[in-house]
Write an enzyme that holds these catalytic residues in place. Structure first.
Site, mmCIF file in Angstrom:
data_model
loop_
_atom_site.group_PDB
_atom_site.id
_atom_site.type_symbol
_atom_site.label_atom_id
_atom_site.label_comp_id
_atom_site.label_asym_id
_atom_site.label_seq_id
_atom_site.Cartn_x
_atom_site.Cartn_y
_atom_site.Cartn_z
ATOM 1 N N ASN A 212 0.930 -1.086 0.212
ATOM 2 C CA ASN A 212 -0.061 -0.076 0.019
ATOM 3 C C ASN A 212 0.773 1.385 -0.028
ATOM 4 O O ASN A 212 2.169 1.124 -0.053
ATOM 5 C CB ASN A 212 -0.898 0.056 1.156
ATOM 6 C CG ASN A 212 -0.131 -0.106 2.491
ATOM 7 O OD1 ASN A 212 0.556 0.733 2.706
ATOM 8 N ND2 ASN A 212 -0.512 -1.313 3.054
ATOM 9 N N ASP A 281 -4.182 -6.099 4.878
ATOM 10 C CA ASP A 281 -5.128 -7.189 5.375
ATOM 11 C C ASP A 281 -5.144 -8.586 5.022
ATOM 12 O O ASP A 281 -5.378 -9.486 5.344
ATOM 13 C CB ASP A 281 -6.509 -6.630 5.215
ATOM 14 C CG ASP A 281 -6.540 -5.215 6.281
ATOM 15 O OD1 ASP A 281 -6.162 -5.392 7.332
ATOM 16 O OD2 ASP A 281 -7.421 -4.337 5.733
ATOM 17 N N LYS A 291 9.457 -16.665 -10.928
ATOM 18 C CA LYS A 291 8.653 -15.500 -11.333
ATOM 19 C C LYS A 291 7.711 -16.254 -12.139
ATOM 20 O O LYS A 291 8.009 -16.822 -12.921
ATOM 21 C CB LYS A 291 9.670 -14.728 -12.040
ATOM 22 C CG LYS A 291 9.040 -13.617 -12.580
ATOM 23 C CD LYS A 291 9.819 -12.507 -13.464
ATOM 24 C CE LYS A 291 9.003 -11.406 -14.030
ATOM 25 N NZ LYS A 291 9.476 -10.876 -15.232
ATOM 26 N N PHE A 325 -4.325 3.074 14.878
ATOM 27 C CA PHE A 325 -4.640 4.194 13.953
ATOM 28 C C PHE A 325 -5.808 3.560 13.090
ATOM 29 O O PHE A 325 -5.924 2.456 12.896
ATOM 30 C CB PHE A 325 -3.526 4.363 12.978
ATOM 31 C CG PHE A 325 -2.413 5.217 13.546
ATOM 32 C CD1 PHE A 325 -1.833 5.157 14.377
ATOM 33 C CD2 PHE A 325 -2.332 6.573 12.674
ATOM 34 C CE1 PHE A 325 -1.120 6.161 15.100
ATOM 35 C CE2 PHE A 325 -1.682 7.493 13.083
ATOM 36 C CZ PHE A 325 -0.602 7.293 14.513
ATOM 37 N N LYS A 339 -13.498 0.577 15.775
ATOM 38 C CA LYS A 339 -12.280 -0.022 16.114
ATOM 39 C C LYS A 339 -11.767 0.036 17.428
ATOM 40 O O LYS A 339 -11.267 -1.025 18.045
ATOM 41 C CB LYS A 339 -11.452 0.208 14.951
ATOM 42 C CG LYS A 339 -11.544 -0.175 13.364
ATOM 43 C CD LYS A 339 -10.837 0.369 12.642
ATOM 44 C CE LYS A 339 -11.163 0.215 11.222
ATOM 45 N NZ LYS A 339 -10.250 0.741 9.848
ATOM 46 N N LYS A 343 -10.902 -3.365 19.049
ATOM 47 C CA LYS A 343 -9.710 -4.155 19.298
ATOM 48 C C LYS A 343 -9.299 -3.842 20.754
ATOM 49 O O LYS A 343 -7.882 -4.049 21.028
ATOM 50 C CB LYS A 343 -8.853 -3.340 18.369
ATOM 51 C CG LYS A 343 -9.134 -3.994 16.773
ATOM 52 C CD LYS A 343 -8.284 -3.295 15.752
ATOM 53 C CE LYS A 343 -8.871 -3.416 14.526
ATOM 54 N NZ LYS A 343 -7.868 -3.384 13.356
HETATM 55 O O1 C5P Z 1 -9.286 -2.450 10.899
HETATM 56 P P1 C5P Z 1 -7.937 -1.687 10.397
HETATM 57 O O2 C5P Z 1 -7.223 -2.506 9.657
HETATM 58 O O3 C5P Z 1 -8.493 -0.575 9.538
HETATM 59 O O4 C5P Z 1 -7.451 -1.082 11.495
HETATM 60 C C1 C5P Z 1 -6.362 -0.377 11.522
HETATM 61 C C2 C5P Z 1 -5.449 -0.458 12.764
HETATM 62 O O5 C5P Z 1 -5.232 -1.988 12.994
HETATM 63 C C3 C5P Z 1 -3.884 0.051 12.715
HETATM 64 O O6 C5P Z 1 -3.565 0.521 14.092
HETATM 65 C C4 C5P Z 1 -3.105 -1.071 12.104
HETATM 66 O O7 C5P Z 1 -1.718 -0.935 12.542
HETATM 67 C C5 C5P Z 1 -3.847 -2.237 12.933
HETATM 68 N N1 C5P Z 1 -3.702 -3.626 12.061
HETATM 69 C C6 C5P Z 1 -2.933 -4.417 12.626
HETATM 70 N N2 C5P Z 1 -3.233 -5.881 12.005
HETATM 71 C C7 C5P Z 1 -3.618 -5.915 10.799
HETATM 72 C C8 C5P Z 1 -4.434 -4.952 10.119
HETATM 73 C C9 C5P Z 1 -4.450 -3.624 10.894
HETATM 74 O O8 C5P Z 1 -2.157 -4.594 13.609
HETATM 75 N N3 C5P Z 1 -3.565 -7.151 10.136
#
Ligand code: C5P
Length: 403
Positions: A212, A281, A291, A325, A339, A343
């Site tokens: 990203n 994600d 490759k 974040f 969130k 979390k």
């Molecule tokens: O749910 P979302 O991905 O938007 O949440 C963002 C937060 O979750 C950020 O703090 C990011 O660092 C964390 N995150 C994580 N592991 C993932 C996806 C996001 O720790 N696989």
């Protein structure tokens, strides 16, 4: 010029007779670029390496040298220079000058000013490595550290005298951190912090990956801010093109799974965790060992979900302060609050990623802080460094409220 921690600060730069004295020219320029007013005091040795004229031009101010210069006598320079400055930076500091400081000698202007000062003193030793490691110098450094002077460790490497070892004047970024630290409240002293930054890369084959647009700038600014406030910082970073902050332990990872391993293995030792990384994600379900060929390729990409690191920390957390974040393009606050609860966080930093001056890659950011207690604080458009400081103001308040 954007305001920095040094804006308007009066800094006295002491320059001694080391070959590294030429680097003091850049120190004057860099301090002034950050808004500081600089007065240079050169020792007689320093003046042999770089002419006071050079320092006068670069600092746009009078340069002081001799203790008994007749034209300055009525101003009692050693007392007034000590009184008029917010800090004294001695860079480069020679073994001789450090020895003078250690025994309280005042036989030249710089040592007299340091003896008469009650402002912070930062000393950057630079000398041949045998001189640096000699017990006399080491004892002197221990002594001046006990006086409360901040001693910056020299770099190791090849020196002008063709010897290798410790004794090189450190990079500007290291000197700057020591200077800024003096002007920063040490309200994270004794705290261990883990910060994550940057994107992750999820390989599809040896040359391709999913990722990203995260630059890592916000996470690196957070790590630096926490270090400046006295914290012991571990920065777990995905692939970024940034210079790591000085005095921070950097752990470089590539994938979300590697980040998961690095973060979880450090979590139990931490007091505060800020998860700023833009973790992928999803990852390609399979990573091809060779490759992938265009011909006959399966054009659909099968994905597997990555574990949510932050959620895992939220489930595991005991006394840690956990900050996440939320980079959002719509329904910012609602998503942030959701969130925060899902979390088990103490605070979430909601980030608008739509604007040109906020979010990914830009040097500025505009965020809203939402705490577990439901308090909402909207910050104005700030540099990422200022945003990091504002986030830690809030974290320190949370720590003060009991962890
Ligand atoms: O749910 P979302 O991905 O938007 O949440 C963002 C937060 O979750 C950020 O703090 C990011 O660092 C964390 N995150 C994580 N592991 C993932 C996806 C996001 O720790 N696989």
């Amino acid at each position: 010029m954007l305001a920095s921690a040094l804006t308007g600060k009066k800094i006295l730069l002491g320059v001694c007779g080391s070959i590294a004295a030429y680097k003091a020219c850049d120190i004057v320029r860099n301090l002034r670029k950050l808004g500081a007013e600089v007065t240079v005091v050169v020792t007689s040795g320093g003046a042999r390496f770089v002419s006071p004229l050079t320092f006068a031009a670069l600092s746009a101010a009078k340069v002081y040298g001799g203790m008994f210069d007749e034209q300055d006598a009525h101003t009692i320079p050693h007392i007034n220079l000590a009184r008029d400055h917010d800090m004294i930076l001695v860079a480069p500091a020679t073994a001789q000058t450090i020895a003078r400081f250690a025994v309280g000698m005042a036989d030249d202007l710089l040592s007299a000013v340091v003896l008469a000062a009650d402002c912070p003193v930062v000393v950057c030793p630079a000398m041949n490595s045998k001189m640096f490691t000699h017990p006399a110098t080491q004892v002197n450094l221990t002594k001046i550290a006990a006086f409360g002077y901040h001693v910056v460790q020299p770099d190791s490497g090849l020196m002008a005298c063709k010897e290798e070892g410790p004794g090189r004047l450190p990079e500007w970024s290291v000197i700057l951190s020591a200077v800024e630290k003096v002007f920063t409240p040490q309200d994270l002293a004794g705290k261990r912090l883990l910060i994550t930054a940057g994107p992750t890369e999820e390989p599809l084959d040896p040359v391709r990956y999913l990722s990203n647009r995260s630059s890592g700038k916000m996470g690196y600014a957070l790590a630096r801010a926490a270090m400046l406030r006295g914290g012991e910082v571990v920065l777990v970073s995905g692939p970024c093109n940034l210079e790591p902050p000085a005095n921070v332990e950097l752990i470089q990872v590539r994938t979300a799974q590697e980040m998961y391993g690095a973060v979880l293995s450090h979590f139990d030792d931490m007091d505060i965790v800020v998860k700023c990384a833009a973790v992928s994600d999803f990852r390609p379900a399979r990573c091809a060992p060779e490759k992938l060929k265009k011909e006959g390729a399966d054009v659909r990409l099968e994905l597997a979900a990555n574990r949510d690191i932050l959620r895992a920390l939220g489930e595991r957390k005991k006394s840690q302060i956990l900050v996440g974040f939320a980079a959002e393009s719509e329904n910012h606050l609602e998503e942030g609050k959701r969130k925060l609860a899902a979390k088990n966080l103490d605070m979430i930093v909601v980030n608008d990623i739509q604007g040109e001056t906020t979010g990914f890659q830009s040097d500025t950011n505009k965020v809203t802080l939402v705490t577990r207690g439901g308090e909402i604080k909207e910050l104005e458009l700030l540099t990422k460094e200022q945003t990091a400081m504002a986030i830690f103001d809030e974290v320190v308040a949370l720590v003060g409220g009991g962890m």
